[in-house]
Design a protein around this motif. Sequence first.
Motif, PDB file in Angstrom:
ATOM      1  N   ASP A 169       0.820   6.494   3.532  1.00 11.82           N
ATOM      2  CA  ASP A 169      -0.150   6.869   4.501  1.00 11.82           C
ATOM      3  C   ASP A 169      -1.259   5.772   4.544  1.00 11.82           C
ATOM      4  O   ASP A 169      -1.989   5.973   5.967  1.00 11.82           O
ATOM      5  CB  ASP A 169      -1.020   7.976   3.654  1.00 11.82           C
ATOM      6  CG  ASP A 169      -0.055   9.123   3.458  1.00 11.82           C
ATOM      7  OD1 ASP A 169       0.790   9.371   4.247  1.00 11.82           O
ATOM      8  OD2 ASP A 169      -0.338  10.244   2.685  1.00 11.82           O
ATOM      9  N   ASP A 170      -1.727   4.945   3.672  1.00 11.12           N
ATOM     10  CA  ASP A 170      -2.509   3.884   4.026  1.00 11.12           C
ATOM     11  C   ASP A 170      -2.225   2.666   4.789  1.00 11.12           C
ATOM     12  O   ASP A 170      -2.904   2.208   5.583  1.00 11.12           O
ATOM     13  CB  ASP A 170      -2.931   3.197   2.374  1.00 11.12           C
ATOM     14  CG  ASP A 170      -3.490   4.080   1.540  1.00 11.12           C
ATOM     15  OD1 ASP A 170      -4.301   5.270   1.927  1.00 11.12           O
ATOM     16  OD2 ASP A 170      -3.687   4.200   0.439  1.00 11.12           O
ATOM     17  N   LYS A 173      -1.525  -5.309   1.154  1.00  9.08           N
ATOM     18  CA  LYS A 173      -2.914  -5.474   1.387  1.00  9.08           C
ATOM     19  C   LYS A 173      -3.517  -7.058   1.141  1.00  9.08           C
ATOM     20  O   LYS A 173      -4.558  -7.345   1.351  1.00  9.08           O
ATOM     21  CB  LYS A 173      -3.763  -4.511   0.653  1.00  9.08           C
ATOM     22  CG  LYS A 173      -3.569  -4.606  -0.936  1.00  9.08           C
ATOM     23  CD  LYS A 173      -4.072  -3.524  -1.471  1.00  9.08           C
ATOM     24  CE  LYS A 173      -3.775  -3.318  -3.048  1.00  9.08           C
ATOM     25  NZ  LYS A 173      -4.301  -2.139  -3.598  1.00  9.08           N
ATOM     26  N   GLU A 194       0.718  -1.355   0.017  1.00 13.15           N
ATOM     27  CA  GLU A 194       0.141   0.012  -0.056  1.00 13.15           C
ATOM     28  C   GLU A 194       0.927   1.218   0.073  1.00 13.15           C
ATOM     29  O   GLU A 194       2.166   1.042   0.347  1.00 13.15           O
ATOM     30  CB  GLU A 194      -0.929  -0.125   1.085  1.00 13.15           C
ATOM     31  CG  GLU A 194      -1.710  -1.308   1.469  1.00 13.15           C
ATOM     32  CD  GLU A 194      -1.020  -2.260   2.315  1.00 13.15           C
ATOM     33  OE1 GLU A 194      -1.491  -2.933   3.193  1.00 13.15           O
ATOM     34  OE2 GLU A 194       0.235  -2.287   2.446  1.00 13.15           O
ATOM     35  N   THR A 208      -2.458   4.389   8.268  1.00 14.73           N
ATOM     36  CA  THR A 208      -3.887   4.172   8.876  1.00 14.73           C
ATOM     37  C   THR A 208      -4.249   2.749   9.177  1.00 14.73           C
ATOM     38  O   THR A 208      -5.027   2.575  10.012  1.00 14.73           O
ATOM     39  CB  THR A 208      -4.726   4.538   7.423  1.00 14.73           C
ATOM     40  OG1 THR A 208      -4.388   5.905   7.094  1.00 14.73           O
ATOM     41  CG2 THR A 208      -6.094   4.653   7.917  1.00 14.73           C
ATOM     42  N   SER A 209      -3.722   1.756   8.491  1.00 20.10           N
ATOM     43  CA  SER A 209      -3.836   0.309   8.865  1.00 20.10           C
ATOM     44  C   SER A 209      -3.166  -0.012   9.938  1.00 20.10           C
ATOM     45  O   SER A 209      -3.242  -1.357  10.122  1.00 20.10           O
ATOM     46  CB  SER A 209      -4.037  -0.545   7.549  1.00 20.10           C
ATOM     47  OG  SER A 209      -2.729  -0.604   7.003  1.00 20.10           O
TER      48      SER A 209
END
Length: 702
Positions: A446-447, A479, A443, A450-451
């Motif tokens: 930033d993603d 992911k 990913e 976030t996760s």
Amino acid sequence: MTNELQLFMEDADEQLTFMENALVNMQEDGVNDEDVGALFRAMHTIKGTAGMFGFDDVVGFTHIAENLLSEVRSKTVELTVEMLELFLLTKDHTETLIQIASEHKNIDDELQIVNDELLLKLKACMPGAVVEDTKSESSLELKTDNSSNVGESLWYIGINLREEFYTSGMDIINIISFLEDLGEIKSTVAATSDIPKLEDYKPLSAYMGFHIKLLSDSSYEDIEEVFEFILDDLELFIFKMDDEESLKKMIDLHHDKGAFKSFLIENKVFTQEQLEAPDSKIESVNKPTAEIEEDVNANPLKKPINVKKSNEEHKPEKTNFSLRVDSSKVDQLINQISEMVIANAKIAQRADELDDVELTESTSVMSDMLEEVRSSVMDVRMVQVGDTFAKFRRIVGDTAKKIGKDINFTINGGETELDKMVVEKISDPIMHMLRNSVDHGVEMPDDRVTSGKDKTGNVILSAYPDAGTIVIEIKDDGKGLDKDAIVQKAINNGTLDPNHTLSDSEIYKLIFEAGLSTAKEVSDISGRGVGMDVVKRNIESLRGTVEIDSTLGEGSTFTIRLPLTLAIIDGFLIQSGETKYIIPLEMIQECIELSSAYKEQMQGNEFINLRDSILPLLNIRRYLNEADSKTQRENIVVVRYGKYKMGLEVDELFGEFQTVIKPLGKVFEGVPGISGGTILGSGEIALIFDIPKLIEHKIKNC
């Protein structure tokens, strides 16, 4: 392409690989002397060998890069991150120039602009460089402060070619011309007195010497590097013209000192005053040979002429060395050994029929010898995968940088060996899958944050041997694959019937279908659904398989399994019905008899309980529509591939058989579970089982 040019291309490719590895190492781990040295040596080697072929564009460009690297190596210029990027571009451009030069073409206008821009950037990094705006079409011109020649010295370079010099394939004139890069050659005098009469002349022998005066601010080491590739093929003197001691020692090593002095004076190499310097300035020349040799070793002369050593010192040492051989010659040798294996099998068969004990023993000895020769030749074809894997570091880095991702790329098992042909053919599929892992798998930073993940993603490329195969894994912590999205995409484009129920493994394999991509955006890296079908096809053409394991939100693992070699294997000969088959020996775990107890246990099912473990069975006669066997005995051959095990129901077991793999041709290409054929000693054809395909068939039909 001549053999010499082919060798140059191979060596240049190797040096460019060294460059890229060194640069990527420094990008990841920081600048260090070892990698800087490797970078300089690679560029220096390319410049030197290109000059021998008269590739002036390559020499001119690499010379500027080498100068800058020399400053970096001497620590007068700091190697920055920006310069590492510049040197990567330099490496790529050098590769392009070499390719064009090897095709005897001239660089076009567009490439010339790139060439000039890179040269300006390289020169701008040099000490004392000033870039001025000339407001001309070229926009920039670089000037270097050479207002004074402070530090220049007049050097003497004496060259005496050894008799076997020309057998090295080197051109001394081209090498001498490199001295012009270091300064101004004031004079060159050829020594021709040793050239014999025509009837005594040997065309491959060298008889000449050269005396050169060079005005340069270079050091002794810089000048000696010009001759780096031929130091063993000549005797070399390098010293400053005012170094009376070195001059005296050089003269003393000549048998006829008077004639040698006269030659130097007549040709204005040295003046009479220089050659008749007072003896008080130097030590007595009437020393034992051992003392002269000791002085010479302490002096910056390179192995001067006629320094005698004892026979004991001249005893050759046993050393290992690399030998570059055309791969086609190795292929031819393997083919010849393959035919010998088949011929020996026929002799062994005949010996058994004749019940000739002596002949049987001889064929047994021959079989063992052929096995040793075969193993040795196959070892020649085996290369470590690490060299191929190393180039992926830059590909991953460049791809990640292009799309704005942080990737930590790790390589494991680089020492694992694989057939060179397999390595070359698997390179493109691995590269495509790595790009997919970076582009689709990991990913955006930033993603990931976030996760709950670290912003830096991880991609791991590993290789290791397993059950007679080589496993190559590509793993990421991205992911993962979305099974629902893959199924929906497959239904939408008609690849999958909506009523079909698939296992996780079957769903993941749908991404290898042509035109199927779950990428939301199409980029110039991937996303068009083109490539993964080609990846699978290329792997299968090598008798390999690819499997996918993925967990949504955690990452994916692509596992490629490949045979060690494509030519000769150790097999196990069996028969089912009227046909004989070969099973790769390294995939066999054990053989057991299909007893009446096992048959009762089966009760019509296709599995047995083998030591408290369920073993699925595949009846070969039924699978391949074979006629019923005449033998009453049935056997099970337990095979393993990866994490899967299966039993093959066969009739007769004949034992180990050295198998030469022969292609079956287009008529039999589509036969599932058969990867090739071989010729037995009796002249019969035996088919070679493709165990991964048989296991895949069994899994689908369970």
